[in-house]
Design a protein around this motif. Structure first.
Motif, short mmCIF file in Angstrom:
data_model
loop_
_atom_site.label_atom_id
_atom_site.label_comp_id
_atom_site.label_asym_id
_atom_site.label_seq_id
_atom_site.Cartn_x
_atom_site.Cartn_y
_atom_site.Cartn_z
N PHE A 156 0.84 -1.20 0.00
CA PHE A 156 0.00 0.00 0.00
C PHE A 156 0.88 1.25 0.00
CE2 PHE A 156 -2.63 3.21 2.26
CZ PHE A 156 -3.69 3.27 1.36
N ASN A 157 1.95 1.23 0.78
CA ASN A 157 2.85 2.36 0.86
C ASN A 157 3.59 2.57 -0.46
OD1 ASN A 157 4.24 4.50 2.07
ND2 ASN A 157 5.93 3.16 2.66
N ILE A 158 4.04 1.50 -1.07
CA ILE A 158 4.76 1.60 -2.34
C ILE A 158 3.86 2.18 -3.43
CG2 ILE A 158 5.77 0.22 -4.22
CD1 ILE A 158 6.83 -1.68 -1.96
N ALA A 159 2.59 1.77 -3.45
CA ALA A 159 1.67 2.20 -4.50
C ALA A 159 0.83 3.42 -4.12
CB ALA A 159 0.76 1.04 -4.87
N ARG A 160 1.17 4.09 -3.01
CA ARG A 160 0.31 5.15 -2.50
C ARG A 160 0.03 6.27 -3.49
NH1 ARG A 160 5.14 6.00 0.44
NH2 ARG A 160 6.11 7.99 -0.12
N ASP A 161 1.00 6.59 -4.34
CA ASP A 161 0.81 7.68 -5.30
C ASP A 161 -0.15 7.31 -6.42
OD1 ASP A 161 2.52 9.32 -3.85
OD2 ASP A 161 4.29 8.64 -4.96
N THR A 162 -0.35 6.03 -6.67
CA THR A 162 -1.25 5.60 -7.74
C THR A 162 -2.72 5.57 -7.31
OG1 THR A 162 -1.07 3.25 -7.21
CG2 THR A 162 0.57 4.16 -8.74
N TYR A 163 -2.97 5.66 -6.00
CA TYR A 163 -4.35 5.56 -5.50
C TYR A 163 -5.20 6.77 -5.89
CZ TYR A 163 -3.74 1.25 -2.97
OH TYR A 163 -3.53 -0.07 -2.66
N THR A 164 -4.58 7.91 -6.12
CA THR A 164 -5.37 9.07 -6.52
C THR A 164 -6.07 8.84 -7.85
OG1 THR A 164 -3.40 10.09 -7.46
CG2 THR A 164 -4.01 10.73 -5.21
N GLN A 165 -5.46 8.05 -8.74
CA GLN A 165 -6.10 7.69 -10.00
C GLN A 165 -6.92 6.41 -9.88
OE1 GLN A 165 -2.56 8.28 -10.13
NE2 GLN A 165 -2.98 10.44 -10.54
N ARG A 166 -6.40 5.43 -9.16
CA ARG A 166 -7.09 4.13 -9.02
C ARG A 166 -8.38 4.22 -8.23
NH1 ARG A 166 -2.86 -0.23 -6.84
NH2 ARG A 166 -2.57 -1.36 -8.78
N CYS A 167 -8.36 5.03 -7.20
CA CYS A 167 -9.49 5.11 -6.28
C CYS A 167 -9.73 6.56 -5.88
CB CYS A 167 -9.20 4.25 -5.06
SG CYS A 167 -10.53 4.23 -3.87
N PRO A 168 -10.32 7.35 -6.77
CA PRO A 168 -10.52 8.77 -6.47
C PRO A 168 -11.73 9.03 -5.56
CG PRO A 168 -11.33 8.28 -8.64
CD PRO A 168 -10.77 7.00 -8.10
N HIS A 169 -11.80 8.27 -4.46
CA HIS A 169 -12.94 8.35 -3.54
C HIS A 169 -12.43 8.37 -2.11
CE1 HIS A 169 -14.89 6.92 -7.16
NE2 HIS A 169 -14.25 5.78 -7.07
N PRO A 170 -13.24 8.85 -1.19
CA PRO A 170 -12.87 8.73 0.23
C PRO A 170 -12.86 7.26 0.65
CG PRO A 170 -14.72 10.26 -0.06
CD PRO A 170 -14.48 9.60 -1.37
N VAL A 171 -11.87 6.91 1.45
CA VAL A 171 -11.74 5.55 1.96
C VAL A 171 -11.67 5.63 3.49
CG1 VAL A 171 -10.34 3.46 1.98
CG2 VAL A 171 -10.48 4.85 -0.10
#
Length: 181
Positions: A156-171
Motif C-alpha cells: 500500500f505504501n509503495i503504490a500510495r501515489d497511484t491511488y489518486t487515480q485508481r481510487c478517487p474516492h474517500p476511503v
C-alpha cells in the motif's frame, strides 16, 4: 413472679423482632434506592454513549461529504459487531442521499494487495451519480498476520501515489485498537 418474668421476656422478644423487622425494611429500602440509582446511572451512561456514537457517525458522514478525491480516514472500533453496526448505520442514513456507502469486508489474512482488492470490490458496482465512499473493515487480519511491517501495508505504501487515480474516492478504514510497540 414466674409468669410475669415470662411475659416480660416474651414482650422483650416481640419488641426485638419488631425492631429487627423495621431495620430490615430500612435495609430493603436503602438497597432499593441504591439499585434505582445504579439503574438511573446506567441509563444515563447508555444515553451518553448513544449520543457520542451518533456524533461520531455524523463526523464520519461529514468527512465523507466534504472529501474530494482519494482521502483516507481511520475509525477505531474494537469489536467486529460494533464495526458492522456502524457501517450499517452509515449505509442507512437518509440525510446524505448523494453518498453511496460501499462496504468492503477484507478479512483474508493472506491479503497483500489492497489496491487490487478495492478495484475488485468497485468493479461489481453499477455507476451512479452518487459519490462513492468506501468503508473497509476486516483489514486487521492481514495486518496482524505478519511481523512489524506486513506485506499489505508495504505494498500500500509503495503504490500510495497511484491511488489518486485508481481510487478517487474517500476511503474509511474501520480498525480495532492495537498497541504498536
Amino acid at each position: 413472679k414466674t409468669k410475669t418474668k415470662k411475659k416480660n421476656k416474651t414482650q422483650k422478644r416481640k419488641e426485638k423482632l419488631k425492631t429487627g423487622n423495621k431495620n430490615k425494611t430500612k435495609t430493603k429500602t436503602k438497597t432499593k434506592t441504591i439499585n434505582q440509582n445504579k439503574t438511573h446511572n446506567n441509563n444515563q451512561n447508555k444515553t451518553k454513549t448513544k449520543t457520542k456514537q451518533k456524533e461520531n457517525k455524523n463526523k464520519i458522514a461529514l468527512f465523507a461529504d466534504l472529501s474530494e478525491g482519494f482521502t483516507i480516514a481511520f475509525v477505531q472500533v474494537d469489536l467486529e459487531t460494533d464495526r458492522q453496526q456502524a457501517i450499517h448505520a452509515l449505509q442507512s442514513r437518509p440525510d446524505f442521499p448523494h453518498l453511496q456507502w460501499i462496504s468492503l469486508h477484507l478479512n483474508d489474512p493472506q491479503l497483500q494487495y489492497l489496491g487490487e482488492a478495492i478495484r475488485q470490490g468497485l468493479s461489481s458496482l453499477s455507476k451512479t451519480e452518487q459519490k462513492p465512499v468506501l468503508l473497509i473493515s476486516g483489514l486487521e487480519r492481514s495486518i496482524g498476520s505478519y511481523g512489524d511491517y506486513p506485506p499489505v501495508l508495504s505494498n500500500f505504501n509503495i503504490a500510495r501515489d497511484t491511488y489518486t487515480q485508481r481510487c478517487p474516492h474517500p476511503v474509511i478504514f474501520f480498525l480495532p485498537y492495537r498497541d504498536w510497540e
